[in-house]
Design a protein around this motif. Structure first.
Motif, PDB file in Angstrom:
ATOM      1  N   UNK A  45      15.878  49.715  74.035  1.00 47.81           N
ATOM      2  CA  UNK A  45      15.588  50.706  72.995  1.00 47.81           C
ATOM      3  C   UNK A  45      15.501  50.052  71.617  1.00 47.81           C
ATOM      4  N   UNK A  46      16.459  49.193  71.306  1.00 41.71           N
ATOM      5  CA  UNK A  46      16.448  48.538  69.994  1.00 41.71           C
ATOM      6  C   UNK A  46      15.231  47.633  69.861  1.00 41.71           C
ATOM      7  N   UNK A  47      14.909  46.896  70.920  1.00 40.26           N
ATOM      8  CA  UNK A  47      13.713  46.033  70.899  1.00 40.26           C
ATOM      9  C   UNK A  47      12.472  46.879  70.611  1.00 40.26           C
ATOM     10  N   UNK A  48      12.360  48.026  71.264  1.00 31.83           N
ATOM     11  CA  UNK A  48      11.196  48.899  71.070  1.00 31.83           C
ATOM     12  C   UNK A  48      11.099  49.412  69.637  1.00 31.83           C
ATOM     13  N   UNK A  49      12.247  49.711  69.024  1.00 35.29           N
ATOM     14  CA  UNK A  49      12.241  50.191  67.634  1.00 35.29           C
ATOM     15  C   UNK A  49      11.735  49.098  66.701  1.00 35.29           C
ATOM     16  N   UNK A  50      12.188  47.882  66.922  1.00 30.66           N
ATOM     17  CA  UNK A  50      11.735  46.762  66.081  1.00 30.66           C
ATOM     18  C   UNK A  50      10.236  46.549  66.251  1.00 30.66           C
ATOM     19  N   UNK A  51       9.745  46.616  67.472  1.00 26.82           N
ATOM     20  CA  UNK A  51       8.297  46.483  67.707  1.00 26.82           C
ATOM     21  C   UNK A  51       7.536  47.612  67.008  1.00 26.82           C
ATOM     22  N   UNK A  52       8.060  48.821  67.050  1.00 26.58           N
ATOM     23  CA  UNK A  52       7.432  49.949  66.372  1.00 26.58           C
ATOM     24  C   UNK A  52       7.370  49.715  64.861  1.00 26.58           C
ATOM     25  N   UNK A  53       8.448  49.181  64.309  1.00 22.87           N
ATOM     26  CA  UNK A  53       8.479  48.902  62.864  1.00 22.87           C
ATOM     27  C   UNK A  53       7.470  47.826  62.493  1.00 22.87           C
ATOM     28  N   UNK A  54       7.394  46.778  63.307  1.00 22.40           N
ATOM     29  CA  UNK A  54       6.432  45.707  63.017  1.00 22.40           C
ATOM     30  C   UNK A  54       5.002  46.227  63.088  1.00 22.40           C
ATOM     31  N   UNK A  55       4.715  47.053  64.068  1.00 23.02           N
ATOM     32  CA  UNK A  55       3.377  47.636  64.208  1.00 23.02           C
ATOM     33  C   UNK A  55       3.033  48.516  63.007  1.00 23.02           C
ATOM     34  N   UNK A  56       4.005  49.300  62.545  1.00 21.62           N
ATOM     35  CA  UNK A  56       3.778  50.174  61.386  1.00 21.62           C
ATOM     36  C   UNK A  56       3.468  49.368  60.134  1.00 21.62           C
ATOM     37  N   UNK A  57       4.121  48.215  59.978  1.00 19.41           N
ATOM     38  CA  UNK A  57       3.839  47.341  58.836  1.00 19.41           C
ATOM     39  C   UNK A  57       2.402  46.846  58.895  1.00 19.41           C
ATOM     40  N   UNK A  58       1.978  46.384  60.055  1.00 22.05           N
ATOM     41  CA  UNK A  58       0.595  45.909  60.190  1.00 22.05           C
ATOM     42  C   UNK A  58      -0.407  47.014  59.844  1.00 22.05           C
ATOM     43  N   UNK A  59      -0.092  48.220  60.192  1.00 21.02           N
ATOM     44  CA  UNK A  59      -1.013  49.331  59.922  1.00 21.02           C
ATOM     45  C   UNK A  59      -1.180  49.599  58.426  1.00 21.02           C
ATOM     46  N   UNK A  60      -0.214  49.155  57.605  1.00 22.30           N
ATOM     47  CA  UNK A  60      -0.291  49.349  56.154  1.00 22.30           C
ATOM     48  C   UNK A  60      -0.863  48.134  55.422  1.00 22.30           C
ATOM     49  N   UNK A 100      -8.794  44.431  55.655  1.00 18.48           N
ATOM     50  CA  UNK A 100      -7.500  44.741  56.259  1.00 18.48           C
ATOM     51  C   UNK A 100      -6.636  43.509  56.357  1.00 18.48           C
ATOM     52  N   UNK A 101      -6.335  43.087  57.581  1.00 15.34           N
ATOM     53  CA  UNK A 101      -5.501  41.902  57.780  1.00 15.34           C
ATOM     54  C   UNK A 101      -5.917  41.206  59.065  1.00 15.34           C
ATOM     55  N   UNK A 102      -5.494  39.946  59.194  1.00 18.45           N
ATOM     56  CA  UNK A 102      -5.638  39.205  60.435  1.00 18.45           C
ATOM     57  C   UNK A 102      -4.299  38.538  60.719  1.00 18.45           C
ATOM     58  N   UNK A 103      -3.781  38.714  61.936  1.00 11.70           N
ATOM     59  CA  UNK A 103      -2.536  38.066  62.335  1.00 11.70           C
ATOM     60  C   UNK A 103      -2.843  36.686  62.906  1.00 11.70           C
ATOM     61  N   UNK A 104      -1.945  35.732  62.635  1.00 11.74           N
ATOM     62  CA  UNK A 104      -2.118  34.386  63.190  1.00 11.74           C
ATOM     63  C   UNK A 104      -1.762  34.344  64.670  1.00 11.74           C
ATOM     64  N   UNK A 105      -0.903  35.261  65.115  1.00 14.35           N
ATOM     65  CA  UNK A 105      -0.472  35.295  66.506  1.00 14.35           C
ATOM     66  C   UNK A 105      -0.391  36.754  66.965  1.00 14.35           C
ATOM     67  N   UNK A 106      -0.603  37.005  68.252  1.00 12.56           N
ATOM     68  CA  UNK A 106      -0.476  38.379  68.753  1.00 12.56           C
ATOM     69  C   UNK A 106       0.988  38.816  68.781  1.00 12.56           C
ATOM     70  N   UNK A 107       1.233  40.105  68.631  1.00 10.29           N
ATOM     71  CA  UNK A 107       2.583  40.624  68.728  1.00 10.29           C
ATOM     72  C   UNK A 107       3.179  40.370  70.112  1.00 10.29           C
ATOM     73  N   UNK A 108       4.486  40.332  70.144  1.00 11.10           N
ATOM     74  CA  UNK A 108       5.205  40.125  71.403  1.00 11.10           C
ATOM     75  C   UNK A 108       4.957  41.319  72.331  1.00 11.10           C
ATOM     76  N   UNK A 109       4.554  41.088  73.588  1.00 12.77           N
ATOM     77  CA  UNK A 109       4.242  42.209  74.481  1.00 12.77           C
ATOM     78  C   UNK A 109       5.447  43.033  74.895  1.00 12.77           C
ATOM     79  N   UNK A 110       6.557  42.369  75.266  1.00 13.91           N
ATOM     80  CA  UNK A 110       7.714  43.122  75.748  1.00 13.91           C
ATOM     81  C   UNK A 110       8.959  42.253  75.675  1.00 13.91           C
TER      82      UNK A 110
END
Length: 418
Positions: free
Chosen positions: A300-315, A403-413
């Motif tokens: 659950x905590x891992x998923x919340x952190x991933x959600x937060x990182x994704x939200x940052x990229x969206x902004x 927008x933005x470009x990431x140097x690496x893809x987000x962690x899958x799981x």
């Protein structure tokens, strides 16, 4: 007791020191015997003297726009950025004056003059000082000869106090100012070649992490994992292996690790943070994974952190103030009841990055600087619960026109971090 065990058991060994020590004593074949590592350095183009000449031209223009007659830069990444000279900072002054007309004046110890001249690829005069002479007085004399006693001298932000204070003493009528509009004005906005080097450095780091995670085994220490990653980074083509801090279990709640020696156990979270360098440019990645099967709380905590990182990229886009990205990540953590101010999410969500791990600008509350195309940042939300565990995910990105470009893809799981 071998050297690694001594470092692991020493109460005086801080995490960074211990990592370096462990890496230095690991046998060369430890990783290479297990995995056939191939360099991934195809099509890499490094910074050359023509790139640095363009940087100096831009610096001269920024000096003119900001009414600065010259900028003083000592040993460090800015000296490398503008001149290509890599010089270890010591008690002896070595540096350069860049004038607003684009000319350069190098300064260094007389006994090092030949070595300094050997490194120079951008034309400029060289002045030297003998051991009994005062280098600060020499810098002031050279500045006044080219400008005037009442001119404005910009100090690069990382000039050490004893040098800036010493130079200022011999320029009582001059205006001494912060050179950030010039140095950061050049360095914040990365060129396509710089972005390509950073992308490759991050790719090398991520592959080194993959190799490191493939070698996880019960009983290994955090220093073992750090050593494997550092060795793999070099084998993959990094010009500097850099720093790789590993943490296990409850110690993942320490954002930059603990001095306590750790041994990996079933059910531990594994967090690794760091990055190699390529051609002077820094990578920075954090991954958090599980050794075994995650508990529901860990997941659950891992998923919340991933959600937060994704939200940052969206902004992330040009014109958005830096502080908005921090607020965005914090809002996600707060929504799930794990944040109140800096509680459990201890640090800003990101920082600028380039030749240094941390550069301008910072993604933090109170920084209203709008993001611009070419700016590079980390995106690294985290949740840390002392006594239990911590989770951080970090990828770096740059702002584009669209927008933005990431140097690496987000962690899958959590179970497949790469």
């Amino acid at each position: 007791m071998n050297r690694r065990k001594f470092i692991e058991n020493s109460a005086l060994a801080g995490s960074g020191l211990a990592i370096i020590g462990a890496a230095s004593c690991t046998t060369k074949s430890s990783t290479e015997n297990k995995i056939n590592i191939q360099s991934i350095m195809d099509d890499v183009e490094f910074i050359d003297s023509e790139d640095r000449k363009k940087r100096i031209e831009k610096a001269a223009l920024l000096m003119q726009q900001n009414s600065i007659d010259a900028v003083f830069i000592e040993s460090g990444t800015s000296l490398d950025y503008f001149t290509g000279i890599k010089w270890w900072p010591s008690e002896r002054l070595t540096g350069v004056l860049i004038f607003s007309d684009g000319t350069l004046q190098y300064i260094g110890p007389a006994f090092e003059k030949e070595r300094l001249e050997e490194m120079i690829t951008i034309k400029g005069d060289v002045a030297s000082w003998e051991e009994h002479e005062n280098p600060f007085e020499l810098v002031a004399k050279l500045f006044k000869a080219k400008s005037s006693a009442t001119a404005t001298l910009g100090m690069e932000e990382n000039v050490r106090f004893f040098q800036s204070n010493g130079i200022s003493f011999y320029l009582p009528q001059a205006t001494i100012t912060n050179a950030k509009p010039v140095t950061a004005g050049c360095r914040m906005i990365k060129s396509p070649k710089e972005l390509a080097l950073m992308k490759k450095a991050n790719e090398i780091t991520l592959e080194a992490y993959r190799i490191g995670f493939s070698q996880l085994k019960e009983g290994m220490s955090q220093y073992d994992l750090s050593s494997i990653v550092a060795e793999a980074s070099t084998a993959l083509g990094a010009t500097e292996a850099g720093w790789a801090g590993a943490m296990f279990g409850a110690y993942t709640a320490f954002p930059h690790g603990s001095k306590t020696a750790q041994q990996l156990r079933e059910g531990d979270l594994v967090l690794i943070d760091g990055g190699c360098k390529l051609g002077g440019y820094q990578a920075d990645i954090t991954r958090t994974t599980i050794f075994g099967q995650p508990t529901q709380r860990q997941q659950d905590v891992w998923n919340i952190v991933k959600e937060a990182q994704t939200a940052v990229f969206e902004q992330a886009k040009a014109g958005v103030p830096c502080e908005l990205l921090d607020a965005t990540a914090r809002a996600v953590v707060n929504k799930h009841g794990l944040g109140n101010g800096y509680e459990n999410f201890f640090h800003r969500v990101g920082h600028g990055i380039g030749m240094d791990f941390h550069e301008w600008e910072y993604l933090v509350k109170g920084n209203s600087t709008p993001m611009q195309p070419g700016m590079c940042f980390s995106n690294e939300p985290g949740i840390y619960i002392y006594g239990e565990f911590g989770v951080r995910l970090e990828d770096c990105f740059y702002i584009t026109e669209n927008g933005y470009e990431a140097f690496t893809p987000q962690s899958p799981s959590i179970e497949s971090p790469i």
